[in-house]
Write an enzyme that holds these catalytic residues in place. Structure first.
Site, short mmCIF file in Angstrom:
data_model
loop_
_atom_site.label_atom_id
_atom_site.label_comp_id
_atom_site.label_asym_id
_atom_site.label_seq_id
_atom_site.Cartn_x
_atom_site.Cartn_y
_atom_site.Cartn_z
N HIS A 155 -9.34 -3.86 4.81
CA HIS A 155 -9.70 -4.71 5.50
C HIS A 155 -10.22 -4.59 6.89
CE1 HIS A 155 -8.45 -7.25 2.53
NE2 HIS A 155 -8.16 -8.63 3.47
N HIS A 215 0.07 -4.16 7.35
CA HIS A 215 -0.11 -2.81 7.16
C HIS A 215 0.73 -1.99 8.15
CE1 HIS A 215 -3.35 -2.42 4.03
NE2 HIS A 215 -3.82 -3.33 4.51
#
Length: 260
Positions: A155, A215
């Protein structure tokens, strides 16, 4: 359509500000670092965007490259053909879409490979029982287990790279605002330009959401750096060379004649 014209003029003026255009790429590095710190310190409350099921993630980010190409391809064709209808020129400029798609594919596949190569399949969320039967993330998750590997943020990569790619390829609009175009191409160009700027806003916003909610810090930072490197090596290095798609045209031929 007068309202659209005003919006386009304001957007063109904004992107022509040197400090914004020249430093836009740094915003992704800044957001990634600051967002990671906020996430680690747990200073950002959970919101609608902290769920991967939010509408922008499901319907836009997960197919972000598709949205980028869907809007940018017709814009690139229309804008560049306003400068020259030469087949060789348009072919070279369209090649930038193929190059960008190859970059996107190469990096994302590399990220998948790294996650598979560094990961293991676990039977519980506690990551204490390894199932050695499954050697890839896909097979592990299909079996209902959890895969844990070095997950470079795709992303962070694609949102940064897509936004920079769009900003570079929409640069000709500054010159086309004063060019003499017929009503229909002008209207289509304006609508596409506004839509592309809206997509950039969505990409930056979702990049920020990724930074503060998902993340590990190194995963996001590495994904972001990969996006910046991919943009830099194409638009700041390779595209300046003769054998390349070349940079988007910056000045309309009629405008050049007026300055001659």
């Amino acid at each position: 359509m007068a309202a659209v014209d005003v919006i386009v003029d304001n957007l063109v003026t904004l992107w022509r500000i040197p400090s914004i255009r020249q430093n836009f790429h740094w915003i992704f590095l800044l957001i990634s670092v600051v967002g990671s710190v906020l996430k680690e310190l747990e200073l950002v409350p959970q919101t609608y965007f902290s769920s991967t099921r939010n509408a922008l993630n499901v319907y836009f980010v997960k197919v972000s490259w598709g949205w980028t190409l869907l809007l940018l391809t017709p814009f690139l064709l229309l804008s560049n053909s306003s400068f020259s209808r030469s087949v060789s020129f348009l072919s070279r400029r369209l090649l930038s879409l193929a190059v960008a798609t190859a970059v996107w594919y190469a990096f994302t596949e590399t990220f998948f490979y790294i996650e598979d190569a560094t990961g293991s399949c676990y039977e519980t969320d506690a990551l204490d029982v390894v199932n050695k039967e499954f050697v890839s993330k896909a097979s592990c998750r299909r079996a209902g287990f959890l895969w844990d590997g070095y997950d470079i943020s795709g992303h962070s990569f694609i949102l940064a790279y897509s936004a920079l790619f769009i900003v570079e390829e929409t640069a000709p609009m500054a010159s086309l605002r004063t060019a003499k175009l017929s009503a229909l191409p002008r209207m289509v160009l304006n609508l596409l330009y506004v839509a592309l700027n809206l997509i950039v806003i969505v990409w930056v916003w979702m990049f920020a959401c990724t930074s503060v909610y998902f993340h590990d810090p190194s995963h996001k930072l590495l994904g972001t750096i990969c996006g910046l490197i991919a943009w830099y090596l194409t638009y700041r290095v390779w595209y300046l060379k003769p054998f390349s798609p070349g940079l988007p045209p910056q000045r309309h031929p009629k405008e050049r004649k007026q300055h001659a």
